[in-house]
Design a protein around this motif. Structure first.
Motif, PDB file in Angstrom:
ATOM      1  N   ALA A 216       0.826  -1.206   0.000  1.00 11.62           N
ATOM      2  CA  ALA A 216       0.000   0.000   0.000  1.00 11.62           C
ATOM      3  C   ALA A 216       0.863   1.261   0.000  1.00 11.62           C
ATOM      4  CB  ALA A 216      -0.927  -0.010   1.219  1.00 11.62           C
ATOM      5  N   ILE A 217       1.934   1.255   0.794  1.00 13.19           N
ATOM      6  CA  ILE A 217       2.838   2.407   0.818  1.00 13.19           C
ATOM      7  C   ILE A 217       3.505   2.589  -0.544  1.00 13.19           C
ATOM      8  CG2 ILE A 217       4.941   3.320   1.862  1.00 13.19           C
ATOM      9  CD1 ILE A 217       4.118   1.938   4.455  1.00 13.19           C
ATOM     10  N   SER A 218       3.890   1.485  -1.181  1.00 11.05           N
ATOM     11  CA  SER A 218       4.522   1.569  -2.501  1.00 11.05           C
ATOM     12  C   SER A 218       3.568   2.148  -3.537  1.00 11.05           C
ATOM     13  CB  SER A 218       4.990   0.180  -2.942  1.00 11.05           C
ATOM     14  OG  SER A 218       5.920  -0.353  -2.028  1.00 11.05           O
ATOM     15  N   LEU A 219       2.287   1.753  -3.488  1.00 10.04           N
ATOM     16  CA  LEU A 219       1.308   2.297  -4.432  1.00 10.04           C
ATOM     17  C   LEU A 219       1.130   3.799  -4.224  1.00 10.04           C
ATOM     18  CD1 LEU A 219      -1.431  -0.501  -4.390  1.00 10.04           C
ATOM     19  CD2 LEU A 219       0.044   0.107  -6.294  1.00 10.04           C
ATOM     20  N   GLU A 220       1.084   4.236  -2.976  1.00  8.36           N
ATOM     21  CA  GLU A 220       0.921   5.666  -2.708  1.00  8.36           C
ATOM     22  C   GLU A 220       2.142   6.465  -3.155  1.00  8.36           C
ATOM     23  OE1 GLU A 220       0.039   6.069   1.385  1.00  8.36           O
ATOM     24  OE2 GLU A 220      -1.981   5.197   1.236  1.00  8.36           O
ATOM     25  N   ARG A 222       4.111   5.790  -5.536  1.00  9.19           N
ATOM     26  CA  ARG A 222       4.181   5.817  -7.003  1.00  9.19           C
ATOM     27  C   ARG A 222       3.013   6.579  -7.631  1.00  9.19           C
ATOM     28  NH1 ARG A 222       6.941   1.688  -5.173  1.00  9.19           N
ATOM     29  NH2 ARG A 222       8.657   0.748  -6.367  1.00  9.19           N
ATOM     30  N   GLY A 223       2.226   7.265  -6.801  1.00  9.64           N
ATOM     31  CA  GLY A 223       1.176   8.134  -7.316  1.00  9.64           C
ATOM     32  C   GLY A 223      -0.059   7.415  -7.804  1.00  9.64           C
ATOM     33  N   TYR A 224      -0.353   6.256  -7.232  1.00  7.03           N
ATOM     34  CA  TYR A 224      -1.547   5.533  -7.669  1.00  7.03           C
ATOM     35  C   TYR A 224      -2.800   6.292  -7.258  1.00  7.03           C
ATOM     36  CZ  TYR A 224      -5.155   1.991  -8.015  1.00  7.03           C
ATOM     37  OH  TYR A 224      -6.309   1.309  -8.317  1.00  7.03           O
ATOM     38  N   GLN A 225      -3.726   6.452  -8.214  1.00 10.57           N
ATOM     39  CA  GLN A 225      -5.001   7.111  -7.957  1.00 10.57           C
ATOM     40  C   GLN A 225      -6.125   6.260  -8.522  1.00 10.57           C
ATOM     41  OE1 GLN A 225      -4.830  11.007  -9.647  1.00 10.57           O
ATOM     42  NE2 GLN A 225      -3.299  11.774  -8.204  1.00 10.57           N
ATOM     43  N   GLU A 226      -7.255   6.288  -7.836  1.00 14.96           N
ATOM     44  CA  GLU A 226      -8.412   5.524  -8.298  1.00 14.96           C
ATOM     45  C   GLU A 226      -9.068   6.213  -9.494  1.00 14.96           C
ATOM     46  OE1 GLU A 226     -11.105   4.940  -5.119  1.00 14.96           O
ATOM     47  OE2 GLU A 226      -9.681   3.851  -3.858  1.00 14.96           O
ATOM     48  N   ASN A 227      -9.704   5.378 -10.333  1.00 13.56           N
ATOM     49  CA  ASN A 227     -10.487   5.850 -11.487  1.00 13.56           C
ATOM     50  C   ASN A 227      -9.660   6.720 -12.428  1.00 13.56           C
ATOM     51  OD1 ASN A 227     -12.845   4.617 -10.424  1.00 13.56           O
ATOM     52  ND2 ASN A 227     -13.181   6.397  -9.103  1.00 13.56           N
ATOM     53  N   SER A 228      -8.403   6.409 -12.585  1.00 14.91           N
ATOM     54  CA  SER A 228      -7.544   7.168 -13.489  1.00 14.91           C
ATOM     55  C   SER A 228      -7.238   6.322 -14.730  1.00 14.91           C
ATOM     56  CB  SER A 228      -6.242   7.558 -12.796  1.00 14.91           C
ATOM     57  OG  SER A 228      -5.553   6.412 -12.344  1.00 14.91           O
ATOM     58  N   THR A 229      -7.079   7.000 -15.856  1.00 10.74           N
ATOM     59  CA  THR A 229      -6.779   6.318 -17.111  1.00 10.74           C
ATOM     60  C   THR A 229      -5.297   5.974 -17.158  1.00 10.74           C
ATOM     61  OG1 THR A 229      -8.532   7.566 -18.200  1.00 10.74           O
ATOM     62  CG2 THR A 229      -6.923   6.460 -19.613  1.00 10.74           C
ATOM     63  N   ARG A 230      -5.000   4.712 -17.465  1.00 11.01           N
ATOM     64  CA  ARG A 230      -3.616   4.266 -17.468  1.00 11.01           C
ATOM     65  C   ARG A 230      -3.250   3.703 -18.835  1.00 11.01           C
ATOM     66  NH1 ARG A 230      -5.952   2.633 -12.825  1.00 11.01           N
ATOM     67  NH2 ARG A 230      -5.159   3.564 -10.918  1.00 11.01           N
ATOM     68  N   THR A 231      -1.992   3.795 -19.146  1.00 13.63           N
ATOM     69  CA  THR A 231      -1.477   3.180 -20.363  1.00 13.63           C
ATOM     70  C   THR A 231      -0.845   1.841 -20.024  1.00 13.63           C
ATOM     71  OG1 THR A 231       0.633   4.324 -20.092  1.00 13.63           O
ATOM     72  CG2 THR A 231      -1.051   5.425 -21.425  1.00 13.63           C
ATOM     73  N   HIS A 232      -0.522   1.067 -21.050  1.00 13.90           N
ATOM     74  CA  HIS A 232       0.073  -0.250 -20.862  1.00 13.90           C
ATOM     75  C   HIS A 232       1.397  -0.328 -21.604  1.00 13.90           C
ATOM     76  CE1 HIS A 232      -3.525  -2.094 -19.016  1.00 13.90           C
ATOM     77  NE2 HIS A 232      -4.190  -1.274 -19.824  1.00 13.90           N
ATOM     78  N   PHE A 233       2.354  -0.968 -20.967  1.00 21.26           N
ATOM     79  CA  PHE A 233       3.666  -1.125 -21.578  1.00 21.26           C
ATOM     80  C   PHE A 233       3.579  -1.998 -22.828  1.00 21.26           C
ATOM     81  CE2 PHE A 233       7.835  -3.362 -21.755  1.00 21.26           C
ATOM     82  CZ  PHE A 233       8.602  -2.252 -22.076  1.00 21.26           C
ATOM     83  N   ARG A 234       2.750  -3.047 -22.783  1.00 20.15           N
ATOM     84  CA  ARG A 234       2.524  -3.911 -23.940  1.00 20.15           C
ATOM     85  C   ARG A 234       1.020  -3.937 -24.226  1.00 20.15           C
ATOM     86  NH1 ARG A 234       6.433  -6.800 -21.011  1.00 20.15           N
ATOM     87  NH2 ARG A 234       8.400  -7.105 -22.140  1.00 20.15           N
ATOM     88  N   PRO A 235       0.544  -3.069 -25.126  1.00 18.17           N
ATOM     89  CA  PRO A 235      -0.896  -3.054 -25.447  1.00 18.17           C
ATOM     90  C   PRO A 235      -1.332  -4.376 -26.076  1.00 18.17           C
ATOM     91  CG  PRO A 235       0.210  -1.067 -26.241  1.00 18.17           C
ATOM     92  CD  PRO A 235       1.285  -2.020 -25.835  1.00 18.17           C
TER      93      PRO A 235
END
Length: 257
Positions: A216-220, A222-235
């Motif tokens: 949980a600390i690592s996610l925070e 790294r700027g993790y936010q709910e309901n945010s649009t994310r990209t993928h390294f391998r689409p």
């Protein structure tokens, strides 16, 4: 080897798009349970074993995935044999009134179908990494975002679960060996036997909660936010090979139904 753990390799099954694998698994399970043919799943088991061979998965790994459900299958077969009404079975010119022929057939039918389902799911998890599985489910469930359902959070929770369940198995195995090396005795029955497992369960739970807190600390951080649009390294992208496999599985399901 932990049952169902991903086995990295470069085989045709590993290269399939995860969305195709997930839809194929759903179609195969539908075919297994939807057909009226009595032993519909029986020819599917050698086919699944052949697919496991194609994916270079050891037969021992597939057997370990079946091992936990064998007691359940045995109990199911016995209950169907005794509780299904029908013609009593005759052995050595004697009739056993409690066991019926229809019950034996029904128990074998259910057990065969459950074995096929377990093998299908095992092939999925052994040929698809947790991250690919999560991306595939997220892509398939993306239309539910318009219904304001937390699809991204569901995919994240699934990824974490698939990633850390094998880790907890490994941690429990290390703790078990460490306790035995220190002279612990886990034998026994009843409440006394359960109490002997407390020295193993307590550090396992402490380790799991500590690992969850660090995650949980690592996610925070790294700027993790709910309901945010994310990209993928391998689409994810479908190829002709993926489309051919998908149409083949759909055709098989329709033929079975």
């Amino acid at each position: 080897m932990t049952p169902g753990r991903y086995i990295p390799n470069n085989t045709p099954l590993h290269r399939l798009d995860p969305r195709v694998k997930i839809v194929s698994v759903a179609c195969l399970i539908t075919a297994v349970f939807g057909t009226r043919f009595f032993f519909a799943a029986l020819p599917m088991i050698p086919i699944l074993l052949g697919l496991g061979r194609l994916a270079q998965i050891p037969y021992l790994a597939l057997w370990k995935s079946l091992w936990p459900v064998l007691p359940f299958l045995a109990i199911t077969s016995l209950l169907n044999a005794f509780l299904t009404p029908g013609q009593s079975i005759g052995l050595f010119s004697y009739k056993i009134e409690a066991i019926t022929v229809e019950g034996i057939y029904r128990g074998l039918q259910i057990s065969t179908r459950l074995c096929a389902v377990v093998l299908i799911v095992a092939l999925l998890t052994m040929t698809t990494s947790p991250l690919e599985l999560s991306d595939g489910l997220q892509a398939l469930f993306r239309p539910f975002c318009y219904l304001y359902l937390p699809v991204n959070e569901f995919a994240l929770a699934l990824t974490i679960a698939l990633r850390f369940v094998p880790t907890l198995f490994d941690e429990a195995d290390r703790l078990h060996k460490a306790q035995i090396a220190r002279g612990a005795d886990f034998s026994g029955k009843g409440l006394g036997g359960i109490a002997k497992w407390l020295p193993l369960l307590v550090p396992l739970f402490v380790s799991a909660f500590s690992r969850a807190d660090r995650l949980a600390i690592s996610l925070e951080l790294r700027g993790y936010q709910e309901n945010s649009t994310r990209t993928h390294f391998r689409p994810l992208s479908l190829t002709r090979y993926d489309a051919l496999v998908l149409f083949g599985v759909l055709f098989l399901m329709l033929c079975a139904l």
